[in-house]
Design an enzyme around this catalytic site. Sequence first.
Site, short mmCIF file in Angstrom:
data_model
loop_
_atom_site.label_atom_id
_atom_site.label_comp_id
_atom_site.label_asym_id
_atom_site.label_seq_id
_atom_site.Cartn_x
_atom_site.Cartn_y
_atom_site.Cartn_z
N TYR A 142 41.88 -25.58 5.43
CA TYR A 142 42.66 -26.83 5.33
C TYR A 142 44.16 -26.49 5.28
CZ TYR A 142 44.43 -31.13 3.09
OH TYR A 142 45.12 -32.27 2.78
N GLY A 186 39.63 -43.88 4.74
CA GLY A 186 39.73 -42.80 3.76
C GLY A 186 40.39 -43.25 2.47
N GLN A 187 40.49 -42.31 1.53
CA GLN A 187 41.06 -42.64 0.21
C GLN A 187 42.45 -43.24 0.36
OE1 GLN A 187 42.33 -39.39 -2.25
NE2 GLN A 187 42.40 -40.62 -4.12
N ARG A 234 36.23 -44.67 12.08
CA ARG A 234 35.32 -43.80 12.82
C ARG A 234 33.89 -44.18 12.43
NH1 ARG A 234 33.36 -38.35 13.15
NH2 ARG A 234 33.45 -38.28 10.89
N GLY A 252 42.16 -43.11 10.53
CA GLY A 252 41.61 -42.73 9.23
C GLY A 252 41.76 -43.86 8.22
N ASP A 295 38.15 -41.94 17.01
CA ASP A 295 37.89 -40.59 16.53
C ASP A 295 39.04 -39.75 17.08
OD1 ASP A 295 37.14 -37.92 16.37
OD2 ASP A 295 35.00 -38.37 16.59
N1 SER Z 1 43.81 -33.44 -2.26
C1 SER Z 1 43.80 -32.37 -1.30
C2 SER Z 1 42.68 -31.44 -1.57
O1 SER Z 1 42.37 -31.25 -2.71
C3 SER Z 1 45.09 -31.63 -1.33
O2 SER Z 1 45.95 -32.19 -0.39
O3 SER Z 1 42.16 -30.86 -0.67
#
Ligand code: SER
Length: 320
Positions: free
Chosen positions: A143, A11-12, A35, A8, A53
């Site tokens: 999540y 990503g941010q 990825r 990853g 991936d």
């Molecule tokens: N920054 C994440 C979200 O907002 C929280 O871990 O999903």
Amino acid sequence: MKKILVIGSTGQIGSELTLALRKEFGGENVIAGIRKTAPSKQILETGPCEVVDATIREQMERAVEKHDIDTIVHMAAILSAVGEQNPMMAWNVNMNGLINVLECARDRKMDRVLVPSSIAVFGPGTPLDNTPQETILRPTTMYGITKVAGELLGDYYVLKYGLDVRGLRYPGIISHETLPGGGTTDYAVAIYYEAVKNKKYTCFVREDTRLPMMYMPDCLKATISLLKADFNKLRHHCDFNVSAMSFSVKELADSIKKYIPEFEVSYEPDFRQKIADSWPNSIDDSYAREEWGWKPDYDLDAMTRDMLSALQRKHQQGFI
Ligand code: SER
């Protein structure tokens, strides 16, 4: 920890963490797992890159074999807002990705695995203020469910197999290099970009919404400190609360207005309000402080000064 694979890396957090780890451990020792998204020039130029991936075990194994990886930092995940739009994708990426990482690390007797968790593990029933680390974990997002399961799985691998797995619960992370991808706390990043570009912002949660947040330099510091911590000093493993600051959107807007007085914010709450309302206002991170010396550097105003000057520079150069 001789060879680290960051899954990853575009990503941010992954994009900045990969560079920070390369500074600390040497460019050739930190492999950027990418990825679909093209990595930045800096990532390409400072060390090796591999297509990984997390949901494809063979691909991960190949990269691990090729670079003789002994540590995985697993940053790839589907965040809360995108996860609510596509719960099955969130389950697949977050759970199958993680089990592949853990199994690969167990098979190869790796030295260490770091898997971040999130404030999304909390939910209704969790105390909202100064939320303890060990408390009710009944999240209402996919999540959050995958993050609770991920913490339990990580702890299980520590207990059952003696694999060294570590993790910390990130609050909302604010940064100016790579945009966040589909979280509920993304408003706290977007507000700075819009303040600089347009002097106005329409926020998707109410102004009294208060969440725990952290500036990227503290996020990198927390992640690298936990990664380097002495295993024998850890009584917890995959569920460390880490805290830096906590503010409402109104307080965030007021902090920006100190530097951009004409900045205006309006509010149009959407489905993300419910997610934000299910998360704590603030976090108790005593275990992280005790067990690996965690201490943040940035408060809201220090972060605002830094964010605005970085984004104003980018704006003048035409990058944003
Ligand atoms: N920054 C994440 C979200 O907002 C929280 O871990 O999903």
